[in-house]
Write an enzyme that holds these catalytic residues in place. Structure first.
Site, PDB file in Angstrom:
ATOM      1  CG  ASP A  52      -2.011  -1.001   1.180  1.00 12.68           C
ATOM      2  OD1 ASP A  52      -2.356  -1.425   0.061  1.00 12.68           O
ATOM      3  OD2 ASP A  52      -2.535  -1.379   2.242  1.00 12.68           O
ATOM      4  CG  ASP A  63     -11.647  -1.641  -1.078  1.00 14.26           C
ATOM      5  OD1 ASP A  63     -10.910  -2.639  -1.195  1.00 14.26           O
ATOM      6  OD2 ASP A  63     -11.277  -0.482  -1.359  1.00 14.26           O
TER       7      ASP A  63
END
Length: 254
Positions: A12, A131
């Site tokens: 990330d 998500d």
């Protein structure tokens, strides 16, 4: 013939650094992306995921220069996402060294973009990042966009079926409820989606122990496992994960 399960460390990226948070919050630094990627390549990772987690929220494109630097140093497939909103974005990332590109927010806003990308370059290069967060009724999961900041009215199950129909090659399924908690993957969510679609599903969100990773594959029916915290902070190495899974009957590439 059984297909080997893939182990995918996730980078990330925020402000050019590898970071890791919990439930998409409380972000902390985890190193330089090039050095981290090189380590995972040497450890035997099957792929690396590079996700620019603030690109969409900040209304900017993925940082191409960092993608290029990482791609120059690793010799395994690189999946890149964050801020992808057009076919030209995908083309630019592939030219920068990405092997696959993930798309989330833009696909929710305009699902036809999946058709366009898949038709032009093939579904093997397109990954739908989903998500997911448990809904308020507790009987399903809702799709979130913009790095987990915006709730949609989409049901995860229905959205997974649609992105498959439109031509993505696989799904990166992240449980927002489990992300960074090290409490284990959401097995019910994984199994629901893995059993519903015929394309590969990558499990993401919650890896904390070797047992968790095994359950994601054997109980959650996922085709690959994405993890960050356990690798970034040296809880386990990629090699240790693969040896454990093989010992428990899971086919992996050693």
């Amino acid at each position: 013939m059984s297909v080997a399960k893939r182990i995918i460390p996730c980078l990330d990226i925020d402000n050019g650094r590898v970071v890791k948070g919990t439930k998409f919050k409380n972000i902390r630094d985890a190193g330089d992306p090039v050095e981290v990627a090189k380590r995972y390549d040497l450890e035997g990772a099957d792929e690396i995921a590079f996700l620019d987690i603030t690109a969409t929220h900040e209304n900017r494109k993925t940082i191409i220069d960092v993608v290029e630097k990482v791609a120059d140093e690793v010799f395994i497939p690189l999946t890149v996402g964050g801020g992808v909103s057009s076919f030209s974005d995908v083309k630019n990332l592939l030219n920068a060294g990405a092997d696959k590109v993930t798309i989330n927010s833009a696909a929710v806003a305009n699902p036809h973009i999946i058709d366009e990308i898949s038709n032009k370059i093939g579904n093997q290069c397109v990954v739908a990042a989903i998500d997911a967060k448990k809904n308020n009724q507790g009987n399903g999961w809702t799709v979130y966009t913009h790095g987990g900041r915006r709730e949609t009215n989409l049901d995860v199950y229905e959205w997974a079926l649609e992105v498959q129909k439109r031509g993505v090659g696989e799904i990166l399924l992240t449980s927002m409820d489990r992300d960074g908690t090290k409490e284990g993957f959401d097995i019910d969510l994984l199994k629901l989606i893995s059993d519903a679609v015929t394309i590969p599903v990558i499990a993401s969100g919650g890896a904390g122990t070797l047992e968790h990773l095994k359950k994601a594959v054997l109980d959650g029916h996922s085709d690959a496992i994405l993890a960050a915290s356990i690798f970034h902070f040296s809880v386990y190495s990629v090699k240790e994960v693969k040896e454990y899974l093989k010992k428990h009957g899971v086919l992996v590439r050693l």
